[in-house]
Write an enzyme that holds these catalytic residues in place. Sequence first.
Site, PDB file in Angstrom:
ATOM      1  CB  ALA A 180      -0.549  -6.197   1.880  1.00  0.00           C
ATOM      2  CB  VAL A 181       5.260  -6.647   2.051  1.00  0.00           C
ATOM      3  CG1 VAL A 181       6.421  -7.466   2.591  1.00  0.00           C
ATOM      4  CG2 VAL A 181       5.192  -6.749   0.529  1.00  0.00           C
ATOM      5  CE1 TYR A 207       3.376   0.043  -5.691  1.00  0.00           C
ATOM      6  CE2 TYR A 207       2.874   2.060  -4.512  1.00  0.00           C
ATOM      7  CZ  TYR A 207       2.702   0.704  -4.691  1.00  0.00           C
ATOM      8  OH  TYR A 207       1.856   0.001  -3.872  1.00  0.00           O
ATOM      9  CD  GLU A 221      -6.319   5.743  -6.961  1.00  0.00           C
ATOM     10  OE1 GLU A 221      -6.348   4.568  -6.530  1.00  0.00           O
ATOM     11  OE2 GLU A 221      -7.069   6.160  -7.853  1.00  0.00           O
ATOM     12  CG  ASN A 251       3.596   4.625   1.868  1.00  0.00           C
ATOM     13  OD1 ASN A 251       4.777   4.344   2.001  1.00  0.00           O
ATOM     14  ND2 ASN A 251       2.638   3.723   1.921  1.00  0.00           N
TER      15      ASN A 251
END
Length: 141
Positions: A59-60, A104, A92, A97
Site C-alpha cells: 500500500a502506498v 511487479y 495475487e 490493476n
Amino acid sequence: MIPDPAHLAAIHARAITPAWTEAALRDLLDQPGVWAEVESDGFILMRQAGDEAEVLTLAVLPEARRRGQGLALMQGALAACRTRGVSDVFLEVAADNAAAQALYRAVGMIESGRRRGYYARSDGSPVDALILTLNLGEALP
C-alpha cells in the site's frame, strides 16, 4: 522494530479498497513469518513459510504514488527475502490493476496462474486475480 498496526491501517485505508483494519493487521503481524517493510507513505506486508514468501499487501498513499516508493518497498522486501533464505515469492494482483502489474513485472515477476473471480469490486462485479511469481535464484541481482 515492530510496525505500528494503526499507522499501517491508516495507510491501507487511504490506498486500498476494501481496507484492512488495525486489528486484522495486528493479527497478521503476530503470526510467525510475517513482517513488514515500512516507509512514511507506504508499506509492504510479507509472509514467509519455508523457502517461499507471499506479498500479502503493498500500500502506498495516493499522493505518494508514481515516485518510486512502491518499487523501493518491493526491492527492500525482496532483499529481506534473500537474507531470510527465500527462493520463491508470489502474490495475487487484480487482472484490471495495470499499475500494480507493471510494478511487479519491473522486479521480474511473471504470471504463473489465474484465480477466476477472486476479487469483487464495490459494485459486486468479479475480477480475476493473476498469480505472479518470482524465483529469486533466477532473478537479476
